[in-house]
Design a protein around this motif. Sequence first.
Motif, PDB file in Angstrom:
ATOM      1  N   ARG A  45       0.953  -0.965  -0.083  1.00 58.88           N
ATOM      2  CA  ARG A  45      -0.094  -0.152   0.009  1.00 58.88           C
ATOM      3  C   ARG A  45       0.836   1.403  -0.139  1.00 58.88           C
ATOM      4  N   THR A  46       2.134   1.920   0.598  1.00 58.68           N
ATOM      5  CA  THR A  46       2.676   2.320   0.682  1.00 58.68           C
ATOM      6  C   THR A  46       4.034   2.901  -0.556  1.00 58.68           C
ATOM      7  N   TYR A  47       3.398   1.778  -1.287  1.00 58.19           N
ATOM      8  CA  TYR A  47       4.467   1.222  -2.204  1.00 58.19           C
ATOM      9  C   TYR A  47       3.861   1.686  -3.495  1.00 58.19           C
ATOM     10  N   VAL A  48       2.245   1.335  -3.563  1.00 58.88           N
ATOM     11  CA  VAL A  48       1.653   2.071  -4.671  1.00 58.88           C
ATOM     12  C   VAL A  48       0.658   3.081  -4.795  1.00 58.88           C
ATOM     13  N   GLU A  49       0.410   3.384  -3.798  1.00 63.14           N
ATOM     14  CA  GLU A  49       0.175   4.826  -3.604  1.00 63.14           C
ATOM     15  C   GLU A  49       0.186   6.172  -4.013  1.00 63.14           C
ATOM     16  N   PRO A  50       1.859   5.860  -3.743  1.00 60.76           N
ATOM     17  CA  PRO A  50       2.464   6.863  -4.635  1.00 60.76           C
ATOM     18  C   PRO A  50       2.411   6.879  -5.924  1.00 60.76           C
ATOM     19  N   THR A  77       1.018   0.803 -18.675  1.00 59.70           N
ATOM     20  CA  THR A  77      -0.401   1.532 -19.485  1.00 59.70           C
ATOM     21  C   THR A  77      -1.672   1.206 -19.325  1.00 59.70           C
ATOM     22  N   ILE A  78      -1.991   0.313 -18.049  1.00 58.27           N
ATOM     23  CA  ILE A  78      -3.042  -0.130 -17.763  1.00 58.27           C
ATOM     24  C   ILE A  78      -4.128   1.248 -16.599  1.00 58.27           C
ATOM     25  N   LEU A  79      -2.959   1.345 -15.816  1.00 56.81           N
ATOM     26  CA  LEU A  79      -2.587   2.216 -15.112  1.00 56.81           C
ATOM     27  C   LEU A  79      -2.918   3.768 -15.438  1.00 56.81           C
ATOM     28  N   PHE A  80      -1.936   4.016 -16.752  1.00 54.64           N
ATOM     29  CA  PHE A  80      -2.449   5.861 -16.696  1.00 54.64           C
ATOM     30  C   PHE A  80      -3.931   5.844 -17.302  1.00 54.64           C
ATOM     31  N   LYS A  81      -4.477   4.114 -19.021  1.00 53.86           N
ATOM     32  CA  LYS A  81      -5.678   4.133 -19.029  1.00 53.86           C
ATOM     33  C   LYS A  81      -6.430   3.916 -18.422  1.00 53.86           C
ATOM     34  N   GLU A  82      -6.526   2.520 -17.339  1.00 54.45           N
ATOM     35  CA  GLU A  82      -7.809   2.622 -17.270  1.00 54.45           C
ATOM     36  C   GLU A  82      -7.990   3.329 -15.973  1.00 54.45           C
ATOM     37  N   VAL A  83      -7.059   3.129 -14.508  1.00 53.81           N
ATOM     38  CA  VAL A  83      -7.496   3.146 -13.770  1.00 53.81           C
ATOM     39  C   VAL A  83      -6.907   4.844 -13.280  1.00 53.81           C
ATOM     40  N   ALA A  84      -6.531   5.219 -14.081  1.00 56.01           N
ATOM     41  CA  ALA A  84      -5.956   6.949 -13.887  1.00 56.01           C
ATOM     42  C   ALA A  84      -7.201   7.609 -14.032  1.00 56.01           C
ATOM     43  N   THR A  85      -8.226   6.840 -15.454  1.00 58.00           N
ATOM     44  CA  THR A  85      -9.711   7.727 -15.187  1.00 58.00           C
ATOM     45  C   THR A  85     -10.891   7.208 -13.975  1.00 58.00           C
ATOM     46  N   LYS A  86     -10.305   5.968 -13.451  1.00 59.64           N
ATOM     47  CA  LYS A  86     -11.845   5.818 -12.157  1.00 59.64           C
ATOM     48  C   LYS A  86     -11.075   6.635 -11.365  1.00 59.64           C
ATOM     49  N   ILE A  87      -9.581   6.636 -10.221  1.00 58.28           N
ATOM     50  CA  ILE A  87      -8.916   7.831 -10.099  1.00 58.28           C
ATOM     51  C   ILE A  87      -9.060   8.853  -9.426  1.00 58.28           C
ATOM     52  N   ALA A  88      -9.767   9.483 -10.708  1.00 53.42           N
ATOM     53  CA  ALA A  88      -9.239  11.348 -10.971  1.00 53.42           C
ATOM     54  C   ALA A  88      -9.892  11.981 -10.448  1.00 53.42           C
ATOM     55  N   ASP A  89     -11.023  11.313  -9.301  1.00 59.17           N
ATOM     56  CA  ASP A  89     -11.270  12.760  -8.434  1.00 59.17           C
ATOM     57  C   ASP A  89     -11.211  12.298  -7.156  1.00 59.17           C
ATOM     58  N   ARG A  90     -10.855  10.962  -6.399  1.00 61.37           N
ATOM     59  CA  ARG A  90     -10.382  10.407  -5.541  1.00 61.37           C
ATOM     60  C   ARG A  90      -9.061  11.056  -4.952  1.00 61.37           C
ATOM     61  N   PRO A  91      -9.086  11.668  -3.348  1.00 58.22           N
ATOM     62  CA  PRO A  91      -7.835  12.092  -2.810  1.00 58.22           C
ATOM     63  C   PRO A  91      -7.042  11.613  -2.619  1.00 58.22           C
ATOM     64  N   GLY A  92      -7.188   9.577  -2.722  1.00 58.57           N
ATOM     65  CA  GLY A  92      -5.854   9.286  -1.729  1.00 58.57           C
ATOM     66  C   GLY A  92      -7.045   8.416  -1.491  1.00 58.57           C
ATOM     67  N   GLY A  93      -6.440   7.206  -0.855  1.00 62.12           N
ATOM     68  CA  GLY A  93      -6.870   5.903  -0.351  1.00 62.12           C
ATOM     69  C   GLY A  93      -7.086   5.010  -1.427  1.00 62.12           C
ATOM     70  N   TYR A  94      -6.417   5.045  -2.232  1.00 56.19           N
ATOM     71  CA  TYR A  94      -7.200   4.483  -3.166  1.00 56.19           C
ATOM     72  C   TYR A  94      -7.385   2.452  -3.184  1.00 56.19           C
ATOM     73  N   THR A  95      -6.451   2.325  -2.393  1.00 59.51           N
ATOM     74  CA  THR A  95      -6.673   0.792  -2.084  1.00 59.51           C
ATOM     75  C   THR A  95      -7.272   0.140  -0.865  1.00 59.51           C
ATOM     76  N   ARG A  96      -7.865  -0.932  -0.559  1.00 61.68           N
ATOM     77  CA  ARG A  96      -8.627  -1.396   0.219  1.00 61.68           C
ATOM     78  C   ARG A  96      -8.015  -2.458   0.932  1.00 61.68           C
ATOM     79  N   ILE A  97      -7.426  -2.927   1.967  1.00 58.96           N
ATOM     80  CA  ILE A  97      -7.379  -4.334   2.578  1.00 58.96           C
ATOM     81  C   ILE A  97      -8.018  -5.100   3.326  1.00 58.96           C
ATOM     82  N   ILE A  98      -8.219  -6.093   2.974  1.00 55.82           N
ATOM     83  CA  ILE A  98      -9.962  -7.416   3.811  1.00 55.82           C
ATOM     84  C   ILE A  98      -9.253  -7.952   4.305  1.00 55.82           C
TER      85      ILE A  98
END
Length: 157
Positions: A45-50, A77-98
């Motif tokens: 989580r600390t590695y991927v969120e930045p 490629t997937i990060l910048f095309k798919e993921v970035a468009t979905k998280i564009a308005d989120r101010p942080g907290g992109y991952t969830r641990i269950i």
Amino acid sequence: MRHGDKINNLGRKSAHRKAMLANLASSLILHKRINTTLAKAKALRTYVEPLLTKSKDDSTHSRRTVFAYLGNKEAVTILFKEVATKIADRPGGYTRIIKTGNRLGDNADTCLIELVDFNENLLGAKAPAKAKSSRRGSGKKKAAPAAESTDDNAKSE
């Protein structure tokens, strides 16, 4: 002694740890959720969120920086095309641990780490918010009969 050392070394040398976190991050981006141990998930989580924050700005510099961390063209490629468009308005907290319990072989704490905006079950389960109701009283609405009585008074005048 590790006084004040905040990083979890995960029992590995630095090169092994960096390679493992890069592989876990690539798998998380490609598959949107992965099963792993709790310690690895917290380190991931600390590695991927930045990196996810950096993907919001689609520039050559940010792509090269993310590729330096991941080392996987498909994941970038997937990060910048798919993921970035979905998280564009989120101010942080992109991952969830269950937490999913303990592993059978060595009793290690296991968990599921996922990207928050890609869980279709939780996103689809959001029902429209119900009107607030009070537990006081009999449950009958008192505003409606009062409105009818004012209408009756208006008709009689």
